[in-house]
Design an enzyme around this catalytic site. Structure first.
Site, PDB file in Angstrom:
ATOM      1  N   GLY A 221      16.666   3.117  -9.841  1.00  0.00           N
ATOM      2  CA  GLY A 221      17.915   3.057  -9.092  1.00  0.00           C
ATOM      3  C   GLY A 221      18.627   1.737  -9.054  1.00  0.00           C
ATOM      4  O   GLY A 221      19.785   1.679  -8.606  1.00  0.00           O
TER       5      GLY A 221
ATOM      6  N   GLU B  80      10.250   3.171 -11.401  1.00  0.00           N
ATOM      7  CA  GLU B  80      10.764   4.009 -12.493  1.00  0.00           C
ATOM      8  C   GLU B  80      12.173   3.567 -12.898  1.00  0.00           C
ATOM      9  O   GLU B  80      13.115   4.364 -12.845  1.00  0.00           O
ATOM     10  CB  GLU B  80      10.824   5.474 -12.036  1.00  0.00           C
ATOM     11  CG  GLU B  80       9.510   6.049 -11.556  1.00  0.00           C
ATOM     12  CD  GLU B  80       9.669   7.424 -10.896  1.00  0.00           C
ATOM     13  OE1 GLU B  80      10.822   7.902 -10.741  1.00  0.00           O
ATOM     14  OE2 GLU B  80       8.652   8.009 -10.523  1.00  0.00           O
TER      15      GLU B  80
ATOM     16  N   GLY C 298      15.433   2.801 -15.026  1.00  0.00           N
ATOM     17  CA  GLY C 298      16.012   3.273 -16.281  1.00  0.00           C
ATOM     18  C   GLY C 298      17.196   2.379 -16.643  1.00  0.00           C
ATOM     19  O   GLY C 298      17.107   1.502 -17.506  1.00  0.00           O
TER      20      GLY C 298
ATOM     21  N   ARG D 233      30.238   9.443 -19.177  1.00  0.00           N
ATOM     22  CA  ARG D 233      30.275   8.817 -17.855  1.00  0.00           C
ATOM     23  C   ARG D 233      31.705   8.596 -17.326  1.00  0.00           C
ATOM     24  O   ARG D 233      31.968   8.892 -16.164  1.00  0.00           O
ATOM     25  CB  ARG D 233      29.489   7.503 -17.845  1.00  0.00           C
ATOM     26  CG  ARG D 233      28.018   7.675 -18.255  1.00  0.00           C
ATOM     27  CD  ARG D 233      27.176   6.442 -17.981  1.00  0.00           C
ATOM     28  NE  ARG D 233      27.024   6.243 -16.557  1.00  0.00           N
ATOM     29  CZ  ARG D 233      27.698   5.398 -15.842  1.00  0.00           C
ATOM     30  NH1 ARG D 233      28.567   4.598 -16.428  1.00  0.00           N
ATOM     31  NH2 ARG D 233      27.524   5.320 -14.551  1.00  0.00           N
TER      32      ARG D 233
ATOM     33  N   CYS E 224      39.641  18.152 -26.891  1.00  0.00           N
ATOM     34  CA  CYS E 224      40.766  18.861 -26.282  1.00  0.00           C
ATOM     35  C   CYS E 224      40.576  19.048 -24.779  1.00  0.00           C
ATOM     36  O   CYS E 224      40.347  20.166 -24.303  1.00  0.00           O
ATOM     37  CB  CYS E 224      40.951  20.210 -26.969  1.00  0.00           C
ATOM     38  SG  CYS E 224      41.132  19.996 -28.726  1.00  0.00           S
ATOM     39  N   GLU E 225      40.614  17.971 -24.059  1.00  0.00           N
ATOM     40  CA  GLU E 225      40.491  17.972 -22.599  1.00  0.00           C
ATOM     41  C   GLU E 225      41.272  16.768 -22.106  1.00  0.00           C
ATOM     42  O   GLU E 225      41.106  15.669 -22.655  1.00  0.00           O
ATOM     43  CB  GLU E 225      39.029  17.746 -22.157  1.00  0.00           C
ATOM     44  CG  GLU E 225      38.046  18.766 -22.608  1.00  0.00           C
ATOM     45  CD  GLU E 225      37.642  19.729 -21.494  1.00  0.00           C
ATOM     46  OE1 GLU E 225      38.102  19.586 -20.345  1.00  0.00           O
ATOM     47  OE2 GLU E 225      36.862  20.640 -21.814  1.00  0.00           O
TER      48      GLU E 225
ATOM     49  N   TYR F   8      22.259   6.346 -20.140  1.00  0.00           N
ATOM     50  CA  TYR F   8      23.039   7.556 -19.874  1.00  0.00           C
ATOM     51  C   TYR F   8      24.248   7.653 -20.810  1.00  0.00           C
ATOM     52  O   TYR F   8      25.318   8.102 -20.420  1.00  0.00           O
ATOM     53  CB  TYR F   8      23.442   7.619 -18.390  1.00  0.00           C
ATOM     54  CG  TYR F   8      22.235   7.492 -17.481  1.00  0.00           C
ATOM     55  CD1 TYR F   8      21.274   8.487 -17.468  1.00  0.00           C
ATOM     56  CD2 TYR F   8      22.023   6.359 -16.689  1.00  0.00           C
ATOM     57  CE1 TYR F   8      20.132   8.366 -16.682  1.00  0.00           C
ATOM     58  CE2 TYR F   8      20.886   6.235 -15.901  1.00  0.00           C
ATOM     59  CZ  TYR F   8      19.944   7.243 -15.904  1.00  0.00           C
ATOM     60  OH  TYR F   8      18.813   7.132 -15.136  1.00  0.00           O
TER      61      TYR F   8
HETATM   62  N1  LLP Z   1      13.356   8.272 -11.226  1.00  0.00           N
HETATM   63  C1  LLP Z   1      13.939   9.441 -10.900  1.00  0.00           C
HETATM   64  C2  LLP Z   1      13.139  10.448 -10.188  1.00  0.00           C
HETATM   65  C3  LLP Z   1      15.282   9.675 -11.216  1.00  0.00           C
HETATM   66  O1  LLP Z   1      15.848  10.820 -10.877  1.00  0.00           O
HETATM   67  C4  LLP Z   1      16.030   8.670 -11.907  1.00  0.00           C
HETATM   68  C5  LLP Z   1      17.425   8.895 -12.274  1.00  0.00           C
HETATM   69  C6  LLP Z   1      15.374   7.473 -12.242  1.00  0.00           C
HETATM   70  C7  LLP Z   1      14.043   7.298 -11.878  1.00  0.00           C
HETATM   71  C8  LLP Z   1      16.062   6.366 -12.972  1.00  0.00           C
HETATM   72  O2  LLP Z   1      17.105   5.814 -12.232  1.00  0.00           O
HETATM   73  P1  LLP Z   1      17.885   4.510 -12.732  1.00  0.00           P
HETATM   74  O3  LLP Z   1      16.919   3.340 -12.636  1.00  0.00           O
HETATM   75  O4  LLP Z   1      18.318   4.723 -14.122  1.00  0.00           O
HETATM   76  O5  LLP Z   1      19.018   4.378 -11.793  1.00  0.00           O
HETATM   77  N2  LLP Z   1      23.690  10.061 -15.400  1.00  0.00           N
HETATM   78  C9  LLP Z   1      23.891   9.198 -14.272  1.00  0.00           C
HETATM   79  C10 LLP Z   1      22.596   8.692 -13.671  1.00  0.00           C
HETATM   80  C11 LLP Z   1      21.642   9.791 -13.265  1.00  0.00           C
HETATM   81  C12 LLP Z   1      20.345   9.278 -12.701  1.00  0.00           C
HETATM   82  C13 LLP Z   1      19.360  10.370 -12.514  1.00  0.00           C
HETATM   83  N3  LLP Z   1      18.072   9.981 -12.053  1.00  0.00           N
HETATM   84  C14 LLP Z   1      24.807   8.055 -14.689  1.00  0.00           C
HETATM   85  O6  LLP Z   1      25.241   8.025 -15.837  1.00  0.00           O
HETATM   86  O7  LLP Z   1      25.168   7.213 -13.882  1.00  0.00           O
END
Ligand code: LLP
Length: 425
Positions: free
Chosen positions: A235, A269, A271, A308, A339-340, A367
């Site tokens: 997050g 976790e 990302g 995004r 086409c959007e 993402y």
């Molecule tokens: N752990 C869980 C259980 C999650 O659901 C997520 C992200 C992460 C870890 C990783 O979170 P991060 O560190 O990347 O914030 N597509 C969206 C983001 C969706 C995130 C979903 N879950 C975007 O492009 O902003």
């Protein structure tokens, strides 16, 4: 970074990447990826911990391979992500399996390879996992994902820690769920998990969520249930425009302060904060279209490549790869060919680029490609990783044959005699 006015990633000019591999094309930096992971890992050194990179942010095998070699664990949400992580060299013991809808076959496969932990999100899932584990004569390591009801103050589509979201087990139901889990012969309760949302720009919600989780952990301990690890999810936000996200150091400090003096291992976790700013999307301008009240730079990348901006109204910087010195900037809408009306990559940008020139859409490492689709029958982009002055094609551009792979005409229909494999882009 620019060299002689032209954008380079590590030591590779982006124009050279475009020339070699075409556009649209995602480009990742091995050094940036490695730096982000190692920085966080070092900041957490004072406490037993494991970073489990969230595969969903960018699941390219080369990305996973670089992280696996650093010793990363992985947070997966499907058997597809599991197989990718294994193929990239992940140690299954360092894999946590999250997600609200794990299927029977997915649980079986994860048990078979011996993942480190199942982050269970509901009582029905607990029961299913217990059943699957017993049927295989195994005990599944389990953490319950708790929903701490903390406001992550982020985009509503990516906030996951509120009571109104589908994620996790409410704190009020957690004690009973833990009791239930510890009674199951097929389960071995080892931890607790929580993830409150993505792109958080403040450490306070993390600290609040951790405090709530710890309260519960202590309550469980006094009822005789001792947990070995605490998984605080991902997050941490990144800078796309002018946001001031917490630094990795601020984030680590907040978590380690909460954990100080405690024996549980901390799992994270992340990302986006690992890969987000380690990648970009390279696109070429096809047309400059002068509308009545605005101009459109029509590019060869579109919402199917990077959704995004269309989906979250996200703002990502758009840079000219090799701007022509002195060319005047004009206000443009940067759009794709889909086409959007929602097919935009950037609105109201000041750019001087014209047809044939290259643009780089920044902060697209997370993402980006993973959310790409084939909408409008557009083959998905190539992915390249640069490493010093070397560049590696880490995913080929899809071909037209790939696009139709697995599809069938009805019996008796007369399709074209041209084998699609012979069409190339
Ligand atoms: N752990 C869980 C259980 C999650 O659901 C997520 C992200 C992460 C870890 C990783 O979170 P991060 O560190 O990347 O914030 N597509 C969206 C983001 C969706 C995130 C979903 N879950 C975007 O492009 O902003």
């Amino acid at each position: 970074m620019r060299r002689d006015g032209a954008l380079v990633l590590e030591d590779v000019p982006l124009a050279v990447v475009a020339e070699r591999y075409g556009t649209p094309c995602y480009v990742y930096s091995r050094a940036a990826l490695t730096h982000a992971w190692c920085e966080l890992d070092a900041l957490l050194a004072a406490h037993p911990h494991q970073i489990c990179y969230a595969v969903k942010a960018n699941s390219n095998l080369a990305v996973l391979g670089v992280l696996a070699a650093l010793g990363s664990g992985f947070d997966i949400v499907s058997v597809g992500e599991l197989e990718r992580a294994l193929r990239a060299g992940a140690d299954p013991k360092r894999v946590v399996f999250a997600g609200v809808g794990k299927r029977h076959d997915e649980l079986e496969r994860a048990l078979e390879v011996g993942v480190g932990c199942f982050n269970v999100e509901s009582e029905p899932e607990l029961e299913r996992l217990d059943e699957v584990a017993r049927a295989h004569g195994r005990r599944a390591p389990v953490a319950l994902r708790i929903n701490p009801d903390v406001d992550a103050r982020t985009h509503p589509y990516i906030a996951t820690g509120l009571a109104s979201n589908k994620f996790g087990i409410p704190v009020s139901a957690a004690d009973a769920a833990y009791r239930r889990a510890s009674d199951c012969a097929g389960l071995e309760v080892t931890g607790i998990a929580c993830h409150i949302g993505s792109q958080l720009l403040d450490v306070q919600p993390f600290a609040d969520a951790l405090a709530r989780v710890l309260e519960l952990v202590d309550r469980l301990a006094s009822a005789g249930m001792r947990l070995e690890h605490i998984d605080m999810g991902g997050g941490l936000g990144i800078r796309y425009r002018d946001e001031t996200p917490p630094t990795a150091a601020d984030y680590a400090r907040a978590l380690l302060t909460g954990m100080s003096g405690r024996g549980e291992r901390l799992l994270l976790e992340p990302g986006r904060s690992i890969v987000g700013n380690a990648g970009l999307l390279l696109t070429r301008v096809e047309y400059l279209k002068q509308g009545e009240d605005r101009s459109f730079l029509i590019c060869d990348a579109a919402m199917n490549d990077l959704i995004r901006p269309a989906l979250y109204s996200a703002w990502q910087d758009i840079l000219e790869v090799a701007p022509i010195p002195g060319a005047p900037a004009r206000r443009v809408e940067v759009v794709g060919p889909v086409c959007e009306t929602g097919d935009f990559l950037g609105r109201e940008r000041q750019l001087s680029a014209g047809p044939g020139e290259l643009l780089a859409i920044a902060s697209a490492g997370a993402y980006g490609f993973v959310m790409a689709s084939n909408y409008n029958s557009r083959p998905r982009a190539a992915e390249v990783m640069v490493d010093g002055d070397a560049m590696h094609l880490v995913r080929e551009r899809e071909s037209l044959a790939d696009l139709m792979r697995g599809e069938r005409l009805l019996p008796g229909a007369c399709g074209s005699a041209t084998p699609v494999g012979s069409i190339s882009l």
